[in-house]
Scaffold this motif. Structure first.
Motif, PDB file in Angstrom:
ATOM      1  N   ASN A   1       0.803  -1.221   0.000  1.00 39.29           N
ATOM      2  CA  ASN A   1       0.000   0.000   0.000  1.00 39.29           C
ATOM      3  C   ASN A   1       0.828   1.260   0.000  1.00 39.29           C
ATOM      4  O   ASN A   1       1.974   1.274   0.437  1.00 39.29           O
ATOM      5  CB  ASN A   1      -0.962  -0.009   1.193  1.00 39.29           C
ATOM      6  CG  ASN A   1      -0.266   0.151   2.521  1.00 39.29           C
ATOM      7  OD1 ASN A   1      -0.215   1.243   3.073  1.00 39.29           O
ATOM      8  ND2 ASN A   1       0.294  -0.930   3.057  1.00 39.29           N
TER       9      ASN A   1
ATOM     10  N   ASN B 154      -5.489   5.644   1.231  1.00 41.34           N
ATOM     11  CA  ASN B 154      -4.428   4.805   0.692  1.00 41.34           C
ATOM     12  C   ASN B 154      -4.776   4.280  -0.699  1.00 41.34           C
ATOM     13  O   ASN B 154      -5.875   4.508  -1.205  1.00 41.34           O
ATOM     14  CB  ASN B 154      -4.083   3.656   1.656  1.00 41.34           C
ATOM     15  CG  ASN B 154      -5.182   2.619   1.777  1.00 41.34           C
ATOM     16  OD1 ASN B 154      -6.120   2.589   0.993  1.00 41.34           O
ATOM     17  ND2 ASN B 154      -5.066   1.764   2.763  1.00 41.34           N
TER      18      ASN B 154
ATOM     19  N   LEU C 137      14.588 -10.505   2.405  1.00 41.01           N
ATOM     20  CA  LEU C 137      14.207 -11.661   3.226  1.00 41.01           C
ATOM     21  C   LEU C 137      14.427 -12.939   2.414  1.00 41.01           C
ATOM     22  O   LEU C 137      13.574 -13.347   1.626  1.00 41.01           O
ATOM     23  CB  LEU C 137      12.742 -11.541   3.667  1.00 41.01           C
ATOM     24  CG  LEU C 137      12.377 -10.294   4.484  1.00 41.01           C
ATOM     25  CD1 LEU C 137      10.871 -10.207   4.704  1.00 41.01           C
ATOM     26  CD2 LEU C 137      13.094 -10.290   5.825  1.00 41.01           C
TER      27      LEU C 137
ATOM     28  N   VAL D 131      11.284  -6.253   0.833  1.00 40.99           N
ATOM     29  CA  VAL D 131      10.351  -5.265   1.392  1.00 40.99           C
ATOM     30  C   VAL D 131      10.929  -3.874   1.155  1.00 40.99           C
ATOM     31  O   VAL D 131      12.111  -3.641   1.410  1.00 40.99           O
ATOM     32  CB  VAL D 131      10.123  -5.500   2.910  1.00 40.99           C
ATOM     33  CG1 VAL D 131       9.156  -4.465   3.479  1.00 40.99           C
ATOM     34  CG2 VAL D 131       9.600  -6.902   3.159  1.00 40.99           C
TER      35      VAL D 131
ATOM     36  N   ARG E 149      10.328   0.233   1.881  1.00 40.23           N
ATOM     37  CA  ARG E 149       9.604   1.277   2.629  1.00 40.23           C
ATOM     38  C   ARG E 149      10.188   2.626   2.262  1.00 40.23           C
ATOM     39  O   ARG E 149      11.424   2.777   2.171  1.00 40.23           O
ATOM     40  CB  ARG E 149       9.748   1.067   4.136  1.00 40.23           C
ATOM     41  CG  ARG E 149       9.035  -0.168   4.643  1.00 40.23           C
ATOM     42  CD  ARG E 149       9.297  -0.358   6.120  1.00 40.23           C
ATOM     43  NE  ARG E 149       8.842  -1.646   6.583  1.00 40.23           N
ATOM     44  CZ  ARG E 149       7.603  -1.907   6.966  1.00 40.23           C
ATOM     45  NH1 ARG E 149       6.701  -0.949   6.955  1.00 40.23           N
ATOM     46  NH2 ARG E 149       7.262  -3.106   7.373  1.00 40.23           N
TER      47      ARG E 149
ATOM     48  N   ARG F 150      -4.552  -4.219   9.232  1.00 42.10           N
ATOM     49  CA  ARG F 150      -4.192  -5.631   9.065  1.00 42.10           C
ATOM     50  C   ARG F 150      -2.677  -5.676   8.844  1.00 42.10           C
ATOM     51  O   ARG F 150      -2.145  -4.875   8.068  1.00 42.10           O
ATOM     52  CB  ARG F 150      -4.924  -6.165   7.825  1.00 42.10           C
ATOM     53  CG  ARG F 150      -4.597  -7.576   7.422  1.00 42.10           C
ATOM     54  CD  ARG F 150      -5.651  -8.093   6.434  1.00 42.10           C
ATOM     55  NE  ARG F 150      -5.726  -7.304   5.208  1.00 42.10           N
ATOM     56  CZ  ARG F 150      -5.146  -7.670   4.050  1.00 42.10           C
ATOM     57  NH1 ARG F 150      -4.438  -8.768   3.988  1.00 42.10           N
ATOM     58  NH2 ARG F 150      -5.274  -6.916   2.972  1.00 42.10           N
TER      59      ARG F 150
ATOM     60  N   ASP G  57       0.822  -7.932   7.947  1.00 43.86           N
ATOM     61  CA  ASP G  57       1.385  -9.165   7.396  1.00 43.86           C
ATOM     62  C   ASP G  57       2.551  -9.573   8.305  1.00 43.86           C
ATOM     63  O   ASP G  57       3.488  -8.797   8.502  1.00 43.86           O
ATOM     64  CB  ASP G  57       1.867  -8.913   5.968  1.00 43.86           C
ATOM     65  CG  ASP G  57       2.466 -10.151   5.357  1.00 43.86           C
ATOM     66  OD1 ASP G  57       1.704 -11.045   4.974  1.00 43.86           O
ATOM     67  OD2 ASP G  57       3.710 -10.236   5.268  1.00 43.86           O
TER      68      ASP G  57
ATOM     69  N   THR H 136       6.313  -9.879   6.436  1.00 38.27           N
ATOM     70  CA  THR H 136       6.963  -8.641   5.971  1.00 38.27           C
ATOM     71  C   THR H 136       6.829  -7.491   6.968  1.00 38.27           C
ATOM     72  O   THR H 136       7.575  -6.514   6.877  1.00 38.27           O
ATOM     73  CB  THR H 136       6.345  -8.194   4.633  1.00 38.27           C
ATOM     74  OG1 THR H 136       4.947  -7.956   4.835  1.00 38.27           O
ATOM     75  CG2 THR H 136       6.521  -9.236   3.555  1.00 38.27           C
ATOM     76  N   GLY H 137       5.898  -7.605   7.902  1.00 32.62           N
ATOM     77  CA  GLY H 137       5.670  -6.530   8.879  1.00 32.62           C
ATOM     78  C   GLY H 137       4.918  -5.342   8.305  1.00 32.62           C
ATOM     79  O   GLY H 137       4.798  -4.303   8.951  1.00 32.62           O
ATOM     80  N   ILE H 138       4.398  -5.489   7.088  1.00 35.85           N
ATOM     81  CA  ILE H 138       3.666  -4.380   6.457  1.00 35.85           C
ATOM     82  C   ILE H 138       2.246  -4.312   7.016  1.00 35.85           C
ATOM     83  O   ILE H 138       1.554  -5.322   7.112  1.00 35.85           O
ATOM     84  CB  ILE H 138       3.619  -4.558   4.918  1.00 35.85           C
ATOM     85  CG1 ILE H 138       5.032  -4.417   4.335  1.00 35.85           C
ATOM     86  CG2 ILE H 138       2.679  -3.546   4.269  1.00 35.85           C
ATOM     87  CD1 ILE H 138       5.123  -4.700   2.852  1.00 35.85           C
ATOM     88  N   THR H 139       1.842  -3.091   7.384  1.00 30.89           N
ATOM     89  CA  THR H 139       0.482  -2.869   7.874  1.00 30.89           C
ATOM     90  C   THR H 139      -0.315  -2.133   6.806  1.00 30.89           C
ATOM     91  O   THR H 139       0.162  -1.156   6.239  1.00 30.89           O
ATOM     92  CB  THR H 139       0.513  -2.051   9.179  1.00 30.89           C
ATOM     93  OG1 THR H 139       1.228  -2.801  10.157  1.00 30.89           O
ATOM     94  CG2 THR H 139      -0.885  -1.771   9.708  1.00 30.89           C
ATOM     95  N   VAL H 140      -1.509  -2.639   6.542  1.00 33.77           N
ATOM     96  CA  VAL H 140      -2.384  -1.999   5.550  1.00 33.77           C
ATOM     97  C   VAL H 140      -3.718  -1.686   6.224  1.00 33.77           C
ATOM     98  O   VAL H 140      -4.133  -2.385   7.142  1.00 33.77           O
ATOM     99  CB  VAL H 140      -2.576  -2.895   4.298  1.00 33.77           C
ATOM    100  CG1 VAL H 140      -3.259  -4.207   4.645  1.00 33.77           C
ATOM    101  CG2 VAL H 140      -3.344  -2.179   3.207  1.00 33.77           C
ATOM    102  N   GLU H 141      -4.350  -0.606   5.786  1.00 32.27           N
ATOM    103  CA  GLU H 141      -5.675  -0.275   6.302  1.00 32.27           C
ATOM    104  C   GLU H 141      -6.710  -0.682   5.265  1.00 32.27           C
ATOM    105  O   GLU H 141      -6.735  -0.140   4.160  1.00 32.27           O
ATOM    106  CB  GLU H 141      -5.770   1.225   6.600  1.00 32.27           C
ATOM    107  CG  GLU H 141      -4.995   1.607   7.851  1.00 32.27           C
ATOM    108  CD  GLU H 141      -5.184   3.048   8.263  1.00 32.27           C
ATOM    109  OE1 GLU H 141      -5.531   3.868   7.384  1.00 32.27           O
ATOM    110  OE2 GLU H 141      -4.968   3.355   9.439  1.00 32.27           O
ATOM    111  N   ASP H 142      -7.550  -1.671   5.621  1.00 33.15           N
ATOM    112  CA  ASP H 142      -8.663  -2.058   4.749  1.00 33.15           C
ATOM    113  C   ASP H 142      -9.861  -1.214   5.169  1.00 33.15           C
ATOM    114  O   ASP H 142     -10.052  -0.969   6.363  1.00 33.15           O
ATOM    115  CB  ASP H 142      -8.999  -3.542   4.938  1.00 33.15           C
ATOM    116  CG  ASP H 142      -7.847  -4.442   4.508  1.00 33.15           C
ATOM    117  OD1 ASP H 142      -7.205  -4.130   3.492  1.00 33.15           O
ATOM    118  OD2 ASP H 142      -7.586  -5.441   5.202  1.00 33.15           O
ATOM    119  N   TYR H 143     -10.647  -0.777   4.197  1.00 37.07           N
ATOM    120  CA  TYR H 143     -11.806   0.051   4.528  1.00 37.07           C
ATOM    121  C   TYR H 143     -13.076  -0.779   4.569  1.00 37.07           C
ATOM    122  O   TYR H 143     -13.355  -1.524   3.637  1.00 37.07           O
ATOM    123  CB  TYR H 143     -11.937   1.197   3.513  1.00 37.07           C
ATOM    124  CG  TYR H 143     -10.904   2.291   3.764  1.00 37.07           C
ATOM    125  CD1 TYR H 143     -11.202   3.369   4.585  1.00 37.07           C
ATOM    126  CD2 TYR H 143      -9.636   2.218   3.210  1.00 37.07           C
ATOM    127  CE1 TYR H 143     -10.264   4.352   4.845  1.00 37.07           C
ATOM    128  CE2 TYR H 143      -8.688   3.199   3.459  1.00 37.07           C
ATOM    129  CZ  TYR H 143      -9.003   4.269   4.268  1.00 37.07           C
ATOM    130  OH  TYR H 143      -8.072   5.233   4.529  1.00 37.07           O
TER     131      TYR H 143
END
Lengths: 210, 86
Positions: free
Chosen positions: A42, A57, A154, A171, A173, B39, B41, B44-51
């Motif tokens: 995202n 987003n 990774l 990954v 960022r 949410r 993952d 990967t530690g990625i955080t996403v905002e689902d609407y």
């Protein structure tokens, strides 16, 4: 020289050649695909406003990056964000955002950043930080930009996300900002109500199956 | 329709809007038609905002109710007083 010695020497040469080949294969650059089946990739955007910051987003991420863990400075590639996937939490605001008055998502369906050159590359373990330079294209307007990026390599972690699929993950960022007026997003309009600066946060993971 | 009815509808409208705004979290920002749910993952530690679709009234909702109520109350003054026959 006996036959046995010659045979041993041939074997050693063969093993050395094999070792060289495998280390070359390990060091080869990998291509990571950023179309994420889990849908967590995202890009977050935020604009300051007096009552409440406007944020949302985009999850329509695609593109490929070629990354070599042995030579991160050689990283190249392109990340694409689908404009129609931009989302805010108010449906009227959402319609306005995608309309021809703002982002014109129908006419300009892609926001693209292309990595052409990396500077200030620093690697610590699996993590590399660098200033990535390349064209950033939004609403059909391209500008050369330098963006601070963090890469996390990774190795062999793909099967933890996609069962029975061996491979590596990368990954990426990045936090950076752009100006509305630079990309023709209602330039000079309502700047007292909505800031000219758009803060962007990119959090994406790419997969390189083996 | 008498002025009394109009004023009563205006009062009900503003009270109902204020009650709804308070009951749904007293959001002091803009009205939302969807809310973000985070949410992460694990790999990967990625955080996403689902609407998720949900209506959360904001101060613009209160403002619209106040405006509507004001118009109704104002309209009630257009009614003339009923003249009593002597």
């Amino acid at each position: 020289m006996t036959n046995h010695t010659i045979h041993m020497k041939t074997k050693v040469h063969f093993l050395l050649a094999l070792a060289c080949l495998s280390s070359a294969a390990l060091a080869a650059p990998e291509t990571f695909d950023f179309k994420d089946p889990k849908g967590v990739n995202n890009a977050v955007f935020k604009l300051d406003a007096p009552l409440e910051a406007i944020n949302g987003n985009a999850t329509g991420i695609s593109g490929t990056i070629t990354f070599d863990p042995a030579d991160p400075a050689a990283t190249k590639g392109k990340i694409v964000v689908a404009s129609p996937s931009l989302h805010v939490s108010n449906s009227m605001m959402q319609q306005h955002l995608l309309s021809d008055k703002c982002m014109d998502a129908a006419k300009f369906p892609e926001i693209v950043f292309e990595a052409k050159e990396l500077k200030n590359v620093k690697t610590n373990g699996d993590t590399t930080t660098a200033d990535v330079t390349g064209p950033f294209t939004l609403k059909g307007i391209s500008k050369e930009m330098t963006v601070p990026v963090k890469f996390t390599y990774l190795k062999d972690k793909l099967d933890q996300r996609v069962p029975n699929q061996k491979g590596d993950l990368l990954v990426i960022r990045a936090n950076f900002s752009i100006k509305r007026r630079d990309f023709g997003i209602m330039p000079g309009q309502m700047e007292e109500k909505v800031s000219d600066t758009i803060e962007l946060t990119l959090s994406i993971a790419g997969a390189s199956p083996q | 329709m008498s002025k009394k009815v109009l004023r009563m509808v205006a009062a009900i409208l503003i009270l109902a809007a204020a009650g709804m705004w308070l009951a749904m979290g007293a959001n002091r920002g803009w009205t939302k038609t969807s809310v973000p749910v985070q949410r992460t993952d694990e790999v990967t530690g990625i955080t996403v905002e689902d609407y998720q679709k949900r209506f959360v009234p904001g101060v613009d909702f209160l403002g619209a109710a106040l405006l509507g109520s004001g118009i109704l109350a104002g309209a009630s003054f257009l009614f003339r007083k009923q003249q009593t026959q002597s």
